[in-house]
Design an enzyme around this catalytic site. Structure first.
Site, PDB file in Angstrom:
ATOM      1  N   GLY A 117       0.780  -1.237   0.000  1.00 13.70           N
ATOM      2  CA  GLY A 117       0.000   0.000   0.000  1.00 13.70           C
ATOM      3  C   GLY A 117       0.806   1.279   0.000  1.00 13.70           C
ATOM      4  O   GLY A 117       0.250   2.356   0.230  1.00 13.70           O
ATOM      5  N   CYS A 118       2.115   1.201  -0.298  1.00 13.40           N
ATOM      6  CA  CYS A 118       2.952   2.406  -0.163  1.00 13.40           C
ATOM      7  C   CYS A 118       2.543   3.514  -1.128  1.00 13.40           C
ATOM      8  O   CYS A 118       2.510   4.689  -0.753  1.00 13.40           O
ATOM      9  CB  CYS A 118       4.430   2.058  -0.331  1.00 13.40           C
ATOM     10  SG  CYS A 118       4.843   1.208  -1.858  1.00 13.40           S
ATOM     11  N   MET A 119       2.198   3.170  -2.378  1.00  9.27           N
ATOM     12  CA  MET A 119       1.797   4.206  -3.333  1.00  9.27           C
ATOM     13  C   MET A 119       0.443   4.794  -2.956  1.00  9.27           C
ATOM     14  O   MET A 119       0.193   5.989  -3.157  1.00  9.27           O
ATOM     15  CB  MET A 119       1.756   3.625  -4.751  1.00  9.27           C
ATOM     16  CG  MET A 119       1.611   4.682  -5.830  1.00  9.27           C
ATOM     17  SD  MET A 119       3.055   5.770  -5.890  1.00  9.27           S
ATOM     18  CE  MET A 119       2.420   7.108  -6.897  1.00  9.27           C
ATOM     19  N   THR A 122       1.253   7.315  -0.103  1.00 10.71           N
ATOM     20  CA  THR A 122       1.843   8.575  -0.556  1.00 10.71           C
ATOM     21  C   THR A 122       0.808   9.424  -1.287  1.00 10.71           C
ATOM     22  O   THR A 122       0.812  10.654  -1.165  1.00 10.71           O
ATOM     23  CB  THR A 122       3.047   8.334  -1.484  1.00 10.71           C
ATOM     24  OG1 THR A 122       2.649   7.579  -2.622  1.00 10.71           O
ATOM     25  CG2 THR A 122       4.147   7.590  -0.756  1.00 10.71           C
ATOM     26  N   TRP A 187      -0.091  -3.803  -5.936  1.00 10.11           N
ATOM     27  CA  TRP A 187       0.570  -2.503  -5.853  1.00 10.11           C
ATOM     28  C   TRP A 187      -0.034  -1.514  -6.839  1.00 10.11           C
ATOM     29  O   TRP A 187      -0.300  -1.850  -7.988  1.00 10.11           O
ATOM     30  CB  TRP A 187       2.066  -2.683  -6.127  1.00 10.11           C
ATOM     31  CG  TRP A 187       2.892  -1.474  -5.825  1.00 10.11           C
ATOM     32  CD1 TRP A 187       3.442  -1.134  -4.630  1.00 10.11           C
ATOM     33  CD2 TRP A 187       3.280  -0.457  -6.747  1.00 10.11           C
ATOM     34  NE1 TRP A 187       4.135   0.045  -4.737  1.00 10.11           N
ATOM     35  CE2 TRP A 187       4.058   0.487  -6.032  1.00 10.11           C
ATOM     36  CE3 TRP A 187       3.043  -0.230  -8.112  1.00 10.11           C
ATOM     37  CZ2 TRP A 187       4.608   1.616  -6.627  1.00 10.11           C
ATOM     38  CZ3 TRP A 187       3.590   0.900  -8.700  1.00 10.11           C
ATOM     39  CH2 TRP A 187       4.362   1.802  -7.966  1.00 10.11           C
TER      40      TRP A 187
END
Length: 533
Positions: A117-119, A122, A187
């Site tokens: 879930g990083c994108m 951000t 992703w």
């Protein structure tokens, strides 16, 4: 309390001005740092001495800069939120995920976004800060017991990790399924994230924001922006302009680093969402010289929830709460223990007092929605990115158009034209350009074909670096770059989907940082310079 923990060895910069989303700050020149670099032990001892002397302020960055970056909303990995149902085709567990401590054992659904879930995080941060600027103004600074915190908390509440909140990770995932054919646990790339932001803002009018998204070569059409802003009324509704671009093949072309810096220096900027070369999503909010300031969404914390009185629980989370979240991921828990042991050993060696130990325990208790920033060299940024601008009025729109690309009108990454070329004209130009020197890719128009256009989501943007290769723009000198030993070349485009054809004329020469360029990583080559409270 303010903190400045020097965990890196890159050169101290007391020459270049600092820019944070349209604000500019002067570097601090001190006798201790002027003209020399500090190693890890010297930096750590400097912090300890500062604390013992009763001075908890940074000796390298100005207080106004620290207050500014600390006021930015930071959204990160969370653990323990209501399950996001798995799809039969959702990504399966991998050995790498297990070793990184990102194994979600819930068979019903995902209760954590660690590892995928990083994108999304951000992009949430970019949107949250745009809303913060819109409702509280760019000059607002986070302060304890400030009446304006009520509005700040309301914005945070929109991102609480439950399906009912408009900008929760649950709704981002649903938009990924709906418009981008993304499976839960898969992703996101910049394109999928921006389409999710656009649709979610449209479905939640109380946010007061409309979204203009351009994935075709950074083109912005004046008439389209005005139609979106005004609609059927005479009132200009604020617009979040999201531009999906690609500035190279495998890395950012350093020739055009000045243009990225220009974007971040504009008062309309709300950040650049991208990745650290291929795997770690980051949100850039400023720069100093050739280094970018980033917010990193990769520290797992307990899910955002509501308190007894309906307020979002975020600032008051304790160290114990953070450890509970990290405890679900063995590797993170292990590193927390190592950090504790290292700090305690160093402090005992420095004969620190009980009050200093207490202060460091508070340091370990990271705030939940306001966090440190990290420095990263521009060359380590992945070329696929999402650039955001907040346009609040007609005058603001005209100011943005006047200043974007003003430094060098002949070389731009954002192109503003009056109207969009008609489809028939576009097809004529497309067909007339076909030759062996053109990389021809699938072209998709209209929002209904999003799923087809984003089969390779991180690569669906036009490579604008090719334009600069054609013109022969001379490279500028970069701090820490050994031009004589640079030998990397950007290769011709591999097969990938772009939104329109790209003319390939020749290979592009890109200076490469040496191994000992002074940037060390929390993981690879990312410095650990941290600034915050």
């Amino acid at each position: 309390m303010y903190r400045f923990l020097g965990l890196g060895t890159h050169p101290n910069d007391d020459q270049n001005k600092i820019h944070v989303l349209g604000r500019q700050y002067d570097p601090i020149k001190t006798q201790e740092t002027e003209g020399k670099d500090l190693d890890l032990n010297s930096r750590f001892q400097q912090v300890l001495d500062s604390i013992k002397d009763g001075n908890k302020k940074s000796t390298t960055y100005s207080q106004s800069f620290i207050d500014d970056v600390y006021s930015k909303i930071w959204l990160t990995y969370r653990a323990g939120f209501p399950p996001i149902a798995r799809d039969k085709d959702s990504p399966t567990f991998t050995l790498g995920a297990l070793l990184r401590g990102q194994f979600d054992f819930n068979e019903i659904g995902f209760t954590s976004d660690a590892g995928w879930g990083c994108m999304i995080r951000t992009s949430q941060s970019l949107l949250a800060n745009a809303l913060l600027f819109l409702h509280l103004g760019r000059d607002w600074v986070f302060k304890a017991k400030d009446p304006a915190n009520v509005e700040h908390d309301r914005i945070i509440s929109w991102f609480v990790d439950i399906p009912d909140e408009p900008f929760s990770i649950h709704n981002f995932v649903q938009q990924g399924i709906k418009c981008c054919d993304k499976k839960p646990g898969e992703w996101f790339g910049p394109s999928a994230a921006s389409r999710a932001i656009k649709n979610l803002c449209k479905e939640y009018p109380p946010c007061g924001l409309r979204v203009y998204f351009s994935s075709d070569c950074g083109d912005v059409y004046d008439t389209e922006v005005r139609e979106l802003a005004y609609g059927d009324s005479d009132t200009f509704t604020p617009i979040l302009v999201l531009l999906g671009i690609r500035l190279g093949v495998e890395k950012v072309n350093l020739y055009i680093g000045d243009l990225l810096r220009e974007c971040l220096s504009l008062k309309q900027s709300v950040g650049i969402s991208g990745r650290k070369t291929s795997f770690l999503a980051l949100l850039s909010i400023g720069f100093q010289g050739d280094y970018l300031f980033y917010l990193i969404p990769t520290f797992p914390k307990k899910a955002l929830t509501f308190g007894k009185h309906g307020e979002p629980v975020h600032r008051l989370q304790t160290k114990k709460t953070d450890e509970n979240a990290a405890g679900q991921y063995p590797v993170f828990k292990y590193w927390i223990q190592i950090m504790k042991q290292t700090m305690m050993t160093a402090m005992k060696a420095s004969k620190t007092t009980a009050s200093t130990l207490k202060f460091f325990r508070v340091l370990m208790s990271n705030q939940s929605t306001h966090q440190k920033v990290t420095k990263l060299h521009l060359s380590h940024m992945d070329p696929s990115m999402l650039i955001g601008f907040l346009i609040t009025s007609e005058d603001d729109f005209n100011d943005w158009k006047e200043n974007i690309g003003k430094k060098d009108p002949s070389h731009k990454i954002v192109h503003i034209t009056e109207t969009k070329v008609s489809e028939s004209t576009s097809n004529f130009q497309f067909n007339s350009l076909r030759s062996n020197s053109i990389a021809d890719y699938d072209n998709c128009s209209g929002e209904d074909c999003d799923s087809a256009a984003i089969a390779s989501d991180s690569d669906d943007f036009v490579d604008l670096a090719a334009d600069f290769a054609v013109t022969g723009l001379e490279p500028r000198t970069h701090t820490g770059v050994d031009d004589e030993t640079s030998s990397d070349y950007v290769q011709h485009f591999p097969i990938r989907r772009f939104s329109q054809p790209v003319i390939v004329s020749r290979e592009d020469v890109v200076p490469t940082l040496s191994e000992d360029n002074g940037v060390i990583a929390l993981d690879d080559k990312m410095s650990g310079i941290s600034v915050g409270r």
